[in-house]
Design a protein around this motif. Structure first.
Motif, PDB file in Angstrom:
ATOM      1  N   GLU A  92     -25.029  29.418  44.941  1.00 13.68           N
ATOM      2  CA  GLU A  92     -24.961  30.723  45.599  1.00 13.68           C
ATOM      3  C   GLU A  92     -25.097  30.657  47.113  1.00 13.68           C
ATOM      4  OE1 GLU A  92     -28.115  33.087  43.984  1.00 13.68           O
ATOM      5  OE2 GLU A  92     -27.100  33.349  42.053  1.00 13.68           O
ATOM      6  N   GLN A  93     -25.569  29.541  47.626  1.00 10.71           N
ATOM      7  CA  GLN A  93     -25.850  29.461  49.058  1.00 10.71           C
ATOM      8  C   GLN A  93     -24.557  29.310  49.861  1.00 10.71           C
ATOM      9  OE1 GLN A  93     -29.053  30.129  49.894  1.00 10.71           O
ATOM     10  NE2 GLN A  93     -29.215  30.257  47.664  1.00 10.71           N
ATOM     11  N   HIS A  94     -24.447  30.132  50.868  1.00 15.22           N
ATOM     12  CA  HIS A  94     -23.318  30.030  51.802  1.00 15.22           C
ATOM     13  C   HIS A  94     -23.871  29.584  53.145  1.00 15.22           C
ATOM     14  CE1 HIS A  94     -19.745  30.793  54.096  1.00 15.22           C
ATOM     15  NE2 HIS A  94     -20.462  31.538  54.911  1.00 15.22           N
ATOM     16  N   ILE A  95     -23.394  28.468  53.609  1.00 19.38           N
ATOM     17  CA  ILE A  95     -23.841  27.943  54.891  1.00 19.38           C
ATOM     18  C   ILE A  95     -22.728  28.175  55.906  1.00 19.38           C
ATOM     19  CG2 ILE A  95     -24.649  25.905  56.139  1.00 19.38           C
ATOM     20  CD1 ILE A  95     -26.488  26.872  53.812  1.00 19.38           C
ATOM     21  N   PRO A  96     -22.981  29.011  56.908  1.00 22.04           N
ATOM     22  CA  PRO A  96     -21.943  29.292  57.909  1.00 22.04           C
ATOM     23  C   PRO A  96     -21.570  28.033  58.701  1.00 22.04           C
ATOM     24  CG  PRO A  96     -23.842  30.759  58.180  1.00 22.04           C
ATOM     25  CD  PRO A  96     -24.214  29.738  57.160  1.00 22.04           C
ATOM     26  N   GLU A  97     -20.342  27.973  59.085  1.00 24.66           N
ATOM     27  CA  GLU A  97     -19.850  26.844  59.889  1.00 24.66           C
ATOM     28  C   GLU A  97     -20.691  26.673  61.154  1.00 24.66           C
ATOM     29  OE1 GLU A  97     -17.841  23.563  61.056  1.00 24.66           O
ATOM     30  OE2 GLU A  97     -17.681  24.570  59.129  1.00 24.66           O
ATOM     31  N   THR A  98     -21.111  27.779  61.737  1.00 31.16           N
ATOM     32  CA  THR A  98     -21.923  27.689  62.971  1.00 31.16           C
ATOM     33  C   THR A  98     -23.247  26.977  62.713  1.00 31.16           C
ATOM     34  OG1 THR A  98     -22.795  29.908  62.537  1.00 31.16           O
ATOM     35  CG2 THR A  98     -20.916  29.738  64.052  1.00 31.16           C
ATOM     36  N   ALA A  99     -23.824  27.154  61.522  1.00 29.96           N
ATOM     37  CA  ALA A  99     -25.080  26.479  61.189  1.00 29.96           C
ATOM     38  C   ALA A  99     -24.861  24.974  61.039  1.00 29.96           C
ATOM     39  CB  ALA A  99     -25.677  27.059  59.917  1.00 29.96           C
ATOM     40  N   VAL A 100     -23.747  24.592  60.432  1.00 28.02           N
ATOM     41  CA  VAL A 100     -23.431  23.172  60.270  1.00 28.02           C
ATOM     42  C   VAL A 100     -23.233  22.532  61.643  1.00 28.02           C
ATOM     43  CG1 VAL A 100     -21.829  21.491  59.254  1.00 28.02           C
ATOM     44  CG2 VAL A 100     -22.400  23.593  58.003  1.00 28.02           C
ATOM     45  N   ARG A 101     -22.469  23.183  62.478  1.00 27.66           N
ATOM     46  CA  ARG A 101     -22.207  22.640  63.819  1.00 27.66           C
ATOM     47  C   ARG A 101     -23.486  22.559  64.649  1.00 27.66           C
ATOM     48  NH1 ARG A 101     -18.044  19.814  66.362  1.00 27.66           N
ATOM     49  NH2 ARG A 101     -19.131  19.266  68.242  1.00 27.66           N
ATOM     50  N   ASP A 102     -24.312  23.590  64.551  1.00 30.46           N
ATOM     51  CA  ASP A 102     -25.565  23.612  65.291  1.00 30.46           C
ATOM     52  C   ASP A 102     -26.468  22.460  64.850  1.00 30.46           C
ATOM     53  OD1 ASP A 102     -27.538  24.874  67.103  1.00 30.46           O
ATOM     54  OD2 ASP A 102     -28.614  25.254  65.217  1.00 30.46           O
ATOM     55  N   TYR A 158     -25.531  19.606  63.595  1.00 30.95           N
ATOM     56  CA  TYR A 158     -24.930  18.377  64.130  1.00 30.95           C
ATOM     57  C   TYR A 158     -25.268  18.217  65.609  1.00 30.95           C
ATOM     58  CZ  TYR A 158     -21.259  15.102  65.598  1.00 30.95           C
ATOM     59  OH  TYR A 158     -20.563  14.040  66.133  1.00 30.95           O
ATOM     60  N   ASP A 159     -25.110  19.271  66.360  1.00 24.94           N
ATOM     61  CA  ASP A 159     -25.360  19.199  67.803  1.00 24.94           C
ATOM     62  C   ASP A 159     -26.832  18.932  68.126  1.00 24.94           C
ATOM     63  OD1 ASP A 159     -22.676  19.612  68.319  1.00 24.94           O
ATOM     64  OD2 ASP A 159     -22.919  21.773  68.674  1.00 24.94           O
ATOM     65  N   ARG A 160     -27.735  19.507  67.344  1.00 19.71           N
ATOM     66  CA  ARG A 160     -29.167  19.348  67.617  1.00 19.71           C
ATOM     67  C   ARG A 160     -29.746  18.047  67.073  1.00 19.71           C
ATOM     68  NH1 ARG A 160     -32.242  22.363  64.913  1.00 19.71           N
ATOM     69  NH2 ARG A 160     -30.720  23.277  63.523  1.00 19.71           N
ATOM     70  N   ASN A 161     -29.036  17.366  66.186  1.00 17.63           N
ATOM     71  CA  ASN A 161     -29.574  16.174  65.521  1.00 17.63           C
ATOM     72  C   ASN A 161     -28.658  14.971  65.688  1.00 17.63           C
ATOM     73  OD1 ASN A 161     -32.027  17.274  63.947  1.00 17.63           O
ATOM     74  ND2 ASN A 161     -30.404  18.742  63.544  1.00 17.63           N
ATOM     75  N   ARG A 162     -28.164  14.777  66.871  1.00 13.24           N
ATOM     76  CA  ARG A 162     -27.219  13.668  67.104  1.00 13.24           C
ATOM     77  C   ARG A 162     -27.818  12.316  66.742  1.00 13.24           C
ATOM     78  NH1 ARG A 162     -22.897  16.121  70.083  1.00 13.24           N
ATOM     79  NH2 ARG A 162     -21.760  14.206  69.842  1.00 13.24           N
ATOM     80  N   ASP A 163     -29.137  12.195  66.844  1.00 11.51           N
ATOM     81  CA  ASP A 163     -29.784  10.928  66.511  1.00 11.51           C
ATOM     82  C   ASP A 163     -29.557  10.535  65.047  1.00 11.51           C
ATOM     83  OD1 ASP A 163     -31.535  13.290  66.210  1.00 11.51           O
ATOM     84  OD2 ASP A 163     -32.928  11.843  65.308  1.00 11.51           O
ATOM     85  N   ARG A 164     -29.305  11.499  64.193  1.00 17.69           N
ATOM     86  CA  ARG A 164     -29.074  11.206  62.775  1.00 17.69           C
ATOM     87  C   ARG A 164     -27.662  10.696  62.523  1.00 17.69           C
ATOM     88  NH1 ARG A 164     -30.534  15.162  58.528  1.00 17.69           N
ATOM     89  NH2 ARG A 164     -30.581  13.223  57.393  1.00 17.69           N
TER      90      ARG A 164
END
Length: 157
Positions: A62-72, A74-80
């Motif tokens: 049921e969970q919908h993850i917006p594209e903006t959340a995925v991108r955010d 990625y941008d905030r966790n580049r070390d991963r």
């Protein structure tokens, strides 16, 4: 046992197929890191209750993850997302690594979305269990030792 019964009821309300009780009891091994994230009560419910696992899986769908959340993320966790080559070279992910040292967004997008959906489902499961337990009344002396609503919640059975 209470969480299992509540999960069975929730599965029935959602029209989910009942767990197969005919098979021998199957214990799911929960990694220690997950137990720390989940808490012992929820970890035990998921380890021992097919209904709880079915409900969690349904909540995850049921969970919908917006594209903006995925991108955010990625941008905030580049070390991963350092490449294996960058890791072998000892690239410091916090010292402005070269673009070639970071895995491309397109390559890691699905994994990030899956991880965020999984985390959102766990939060939904926690919320569901909190709401479902609101009306549960335990027989005196059989309260759960970890139930903070019980005046003696640190007792042992």
């Amino acid at each position: 046992m209470v969480a299992d019964e509540l999960a069975r009821r929730a599965c029935a309300e959602r029209g989910l197929a009942p767990p197969d009780d005919v098979l021998p009891m199957h214990l799911l091994t929960i990694p220690e890191t997950d137990i720390a994230d989940l808490g012992s009560i929820i970890a035990a419910a998921l380890a021992h209750s097919p209904a709880a696992r079915s409900l969690l899986a349904d909540l995850e769908r049921e969970q919908h993850i917006p594209e903006t959340a995925v991108r955010d993320y990625y941008d905030r966790n580049r070390d991963r997302f350092l490449t294996p080559e960058a890791l072998r070279r000892g690239v410091d992910p916090y010292d402005d690594p070269a673009p070639a040292d970071i895995q491309p967004y397109e390559d890691v997008h699905d994994g990030i979305a899956r991880e965020l959906r999984h985390a959102a489902a766990r939060r939904a499961f926690f919320d569901w269990l909190d709401r479902a337990r609101e009306d549960v009344e335990y027989a005196e002396g059989h309260e759960h030792p970890g139930d903070p609503t019980h005046q003696d919640h640190e007792h042992r059975h």
